[in-house]
Design an enzyme around this catalytic site. Sequence first.
Site, short mmCIF file in Angstrom:
data_model
loop_
_atom_site.label_atom_id
_atom_site.label_comp_id
_atom_site.label_asym_id
_atom_site.label_seq_id
_atom_site.Cartn_x
_atom_site.Cartn_y
_atom_site.Cartn_z
CG ASP A 188 59.32 47.63 39.29
OD1 ASP A 188 59.49 48.52 40.13
OD2 ASP A 188 58.49 47.72 38.36
CG HIS B 76 63.48 54.66 42.44
ND1 HIS B 76 63.54 53.63 43.34
CD2 HIS B 76 62.64 54.26 41.46
CE1 HIS B 76 62.78 52.64 42.93
NE2 HIS B 76 62.21 52.99 41.80
CG ASP B 77 59.13 54.95 42.68
OD1 ASP B 77 59.49 55.43 41.58
OD2 ASP B 77 58.94 53.73 42.85
CD GLU C 204 58.32 48.81 44.13
OE1 GLU C 204 58.18 50.03 44.30
OE2 GLU C 204 58.30 48.27 43.00
CG ASP D 64 50.17 44.83 33.23
OD1 ASP D 64 50.90 45.83 33.19
OD2 ASP D 64 49.29 44.65 34.09
CG HIS E 295 55.59 47.18 33.02
ND1 HIS E 295 55.39 47.44 34.35
CD2 HIS E 295 56.63 47.98 32.65
CE1 HIS E 295 56.26 48.34 34.76
NE2 HIS E 295 57.03 48.69 33.76
#
Length: 552
Positions: free
Chosen positions: A204, A307-308, A240, A174, A108
């Site tokens: 990502d 980081h999440d 990821e 997206d 995105h």
Amino acid sequence: MRLTDTSDLWWKTAVFYNLDVKTYLDADDDGIGDLRGLAQRLDHLAELGVTCLWLAPFYPSPQRDNGYDIEDYYGVDPRYGSLGDMVEVLRTAHDRGMRVIVDLVVNHTSDQHPWFQQARTSRDNRYRHFYQWRDDVPDDAPASMFPDVEDGVWFFDETAGQYYKHSFYRHQPDLATDHPEVREEIAKAIGFWLELGIDGFRVDAVPHLIDGQEGPEHEFLRELRGYVSRRSGHAMLLGEVNLPYDEQLRFFGDADGDELTMQFDFVGNQRLFLSLARQDAGPLRDALLSRPDIARGNQWGNFVRNHDELTLDQLTADERDEVFEAFAPNAGQRIHGRGITRRLPSMLEGDPRRIRMVYSLIFSLPGAPVLYYGEEIGMGENPEIEGSRAAVRTPMQWTGVDDAGFSHADGDDLVAQVVPGGFGPQHVNVAQQRHDPDSMLRFVQNLVRHYRASPEIGWGELGILDQPHACVLAHSVTSELGMVVAAHNFAPDGRTFHLTLEGADAEGWSVVNLLSDTEGPVPLKDGRFEVALEGYGHSWWRVIRPGERRIA
């Protein structure tokens, strides 16, 4: 194994370190971390033993999603510096033996990206087909990733007169990554950063990158990997992919591993926290035994935190509740019904035995360790930021002053508020720990040193060793380079037992305790040796074969 077969697969034994430029060090005192500040702190990472720096998005962005809403793939956000500053970071890191990878966020863009702004103006505009549009919402539309924020993944744009898809937030439309022109633009951006000196990309949200594409399954990932390999002989893709192992395996590609180079082990990470909650190594042991075999050039990334939020969606509802009850009893410590917004030290109530056992385990498992900034000193989160990923995105704590040595700007001008209380900079900081031989920083440095001196951990095969205690995980990692054995106790009371090493029953075999500076070699008797672990204890041993000259 010949060196020429493996010397370019640097990620197999790398130590990764993830940071966000804006929260690391502020060199110009405007309250926002910057690339100049990062360059000044690369010696800290070199001293720690980091071999690959992973930078969170630093591109121009409205910053509505921590920089993951990108409006220009070719630039540096002016708040962080310039492309010249970025080149200086790359040069300085490379001079210190560190590679650098950056986030590739191409499923995105920001809704402020020129492509999307152009796409909204007309159905005939060239950029209209860069995104996914519909006149109505499909009946089988998936649920939002963020149900507490978004009520769906389709949003009606008044200017465009159509709905556009957003797998994440509505301000992140997206891309239509199955369209040839979009793929060409993505390739140009990849080529630009590789030419600038980047050593690879953390990709990502990979499943969303290829979701719903027409044509052969995973074709786009193979194209990306092939393009990166052609442009750079050493660059890699770290993906990821938060899916069960059987689904995750497909993202490595064929038997030779022609898609993602590395993937994070989300399953193992979540089972680790279930084991911690139960004080039982069984959930993690089962996950490790079910890890699929991967190609020799691929690798797993082992991590404690990122980081999440600490996502728990690979656990059952009952298992999630166990972890929530143990480590996030308050609703404000949870997010999206599936994750925890805390760092490990606070979840474990600051118990240094438990914290150190966890990091010892992560560094000893087959794969490559991935650290999140501040983990090396035991940073906590800001509990005043409830129900938000921002709780773990606080300024790096360099010194014991109120601003943590991050910036000289007024406190109200800081990009994020410093951690308060017992995990604040007055109690947890780099300056103090550098001079304390018993500090968390020195402990992690020692783990890094022994990991880097034990390439069998990155290259070897896992073996789970029999022993009588459910709370203990004992394992070996074996390759042509040697064998490392480790044992970790998830219980608060000690355990003593024997380990038997298959094939080590001849005379002359011994083990050396790697994490102890005082113990000498222990001869094996019929392949056995005694292990005594304290509560939440941990140990590593190198197995020394008869006549072997390797330095322990």
